[in-house]
Design an enzyme around this catalytic site. Structure first.
Site, PDB file in Angstrom:
ATOM      1  CB  SER A  80      -0.882  -0.014   1.248  1.00 15.36           C
ATOM      2  OG  SER A  80      -0.044   0.113   2.368  1.00 15.36           O
ATOM      3  CE  LYS A 113      -4.079   5.738  -2.894  1.00 17.37           C
ATOM      4  NZ  LYS A 113      -5.467   5.234  -2.798  1.00 17.37           N
ATOM      5  CD  GLU A 171      -6.753   1.472  -7.840  1.00 17.75           C
ATOM      6  OE1 GLU A 171      -5.515   1.325  -7.772  1.00 17.75           O
ATOM      7  OE2 GLU A 171      -7.492   1.465  -6.846  1.00 17.75           O
TER       8      GLU A 171
END
Ligand SMILES: Cc1c[n+]2nc(N)[nH]c2nc1OC(C)C
Length: 321
Positions: A80, A113, A171
């Protein structure tokens, strides 16, 4: 309440939130509230090292796999990111790197992000062979069949010069327009109304039946690399992203290279100003030292790289509870 009790209470609440967020894809507290709990626990553990413990949630990533899918052990752990909320923390991030690498000018790759689901795609001889969720960082869930339903994920690599084994990290997300359209249809025809795009993406990918995944409008942005064998990659992260584009992966066109703290903060402000107009949800921006050799020299702390940090935006969401 004494410190030890507070630490125990925080650990329980964070672990419960992790299970809900990563396991059930149904968080019950806002991300901002979750981040605040983690920061309080990290501060208490720093102030009371005698109470810290290796199985604290501050040392883990995500949540253990659900058992519904075959497990995949990540050859390169999916970590992370440390978080920064204030500009001072960004300055500290850059200062630590400048001091450790003894360099004045530092170039960073700055990227949005995305608020989606981190996954790893494995290619062997240019063919997509396996895809997995992050899971707890070391072991994820094999969701290959579901990932094959996402049209922007290449089945075979384009261009040339790719390594024999290439793992691409990125992602999976649901664009806002697709999310709204999905819910509109669900409300009219009694389908599953999704809470938010992130849950929509996570829930879709974790379907056992990939024909259900295929019905959901998912997309993907590549943002990094995992295992690489039988080939070399460029010396910088930004040049690697350019290669990923050449090989057929979508890479956000908001990704760019900036210099020093001022460059980072200017980028944060520009993306912050553009945030509401973006076609997808983001919860911050990510700064990464662009030079790969420098990244290696910086290494990692218990669960996150020293060479990268997420700079989060203030919470936008209304409390869901
Ligand atoms: C967790 C994560 C998330 N994101 N998102 C972007 N854009 N880059 C990126 N990198 C990550 O991790 C690497 C720095 C290892």
């Amino acid at each position: 309440m004494d410190t030890a009790t507070r630490i125990a209470e925080l650990r329980l609440r964070i672990e419960d939130a992790n299970r809900r967020y990563h396991g059930l894809d149904a968080p019950h507290i806002t991300d901002a509230h979750y981040d605040a709990l983690v920061r309080e626990l990290e501060a208490l553990e720093r102030a009371h090292p005698e109470l810290a413990s290796t199985d604290s949630p501050t040392r883990k990533v995500g949540a253990a796999p659900s058992g519904r899918f075959a497990e995949v052990v990540h050859a390169v752990p999916m970590l992370s990111l440390g978080n920064a909320f204030e500009e001072g923390e960004v300055a500290d991030f850059v200062r630590r790197i400048r001091e450790r690498l003894d360099r004045d000018e530092l170039a960073f790759s700055a990227e949005p992000k995305l608020d989606g689901l981190a996954i790893s795609l494995r290619y062997e001889n240019g063919v997509f062979v396996q895809g997995a969720t992050r899971g707890d960082g070391a072991t994820g869930e094999n969701v290959t069949a579901n990932l094959r339903t996402i049209s922007v994920i290449p089945e075979t690599l384009e261009g040339e010069g790719w390594p024999k084994v290439l793992e691409v990290r990125g992602e999976v997300y649901m664009a806002r327009a697709d999310f709204e359209r999905w819910n509109e249809h669900a409300r009219l025809h009694g389908g599953k109304v999704l809470a938010n795009p992130r849950n929509g993406a996570a829930g879709s990918l974790r379907q056992i039946d990939s024909t259900l995944t295929a019905k959901r409008p998912l997309s993907f942005f590549a943002y990094g690399i995992g295992q690489v064998e039988g080939g070399t990659l460029p010396a910088t992260h930004s040049a690697t992203l350019a290669k990923l584009r050449d090989w057929g992966f979508p890479v956000s066109d908001l990704a760019t290279v900036v210099e020093g703290v001022d460059g980072l903060l200017d980028y944060y402000r520009r993306i912050g100003d553009a945030r509401d107009g973006l076609p997808f949800d983001i919860d911050g921006v990510v700064y990464k030292l662009d030079d790969i050799a420098g990244q290696r020299e910086m290494g990692f702390v218990s669960r996150a790289p020293r060479w990268a940090i997420a700079h989060k935006f203030p919470a936008q969401e209304q409390a869901t509870v």
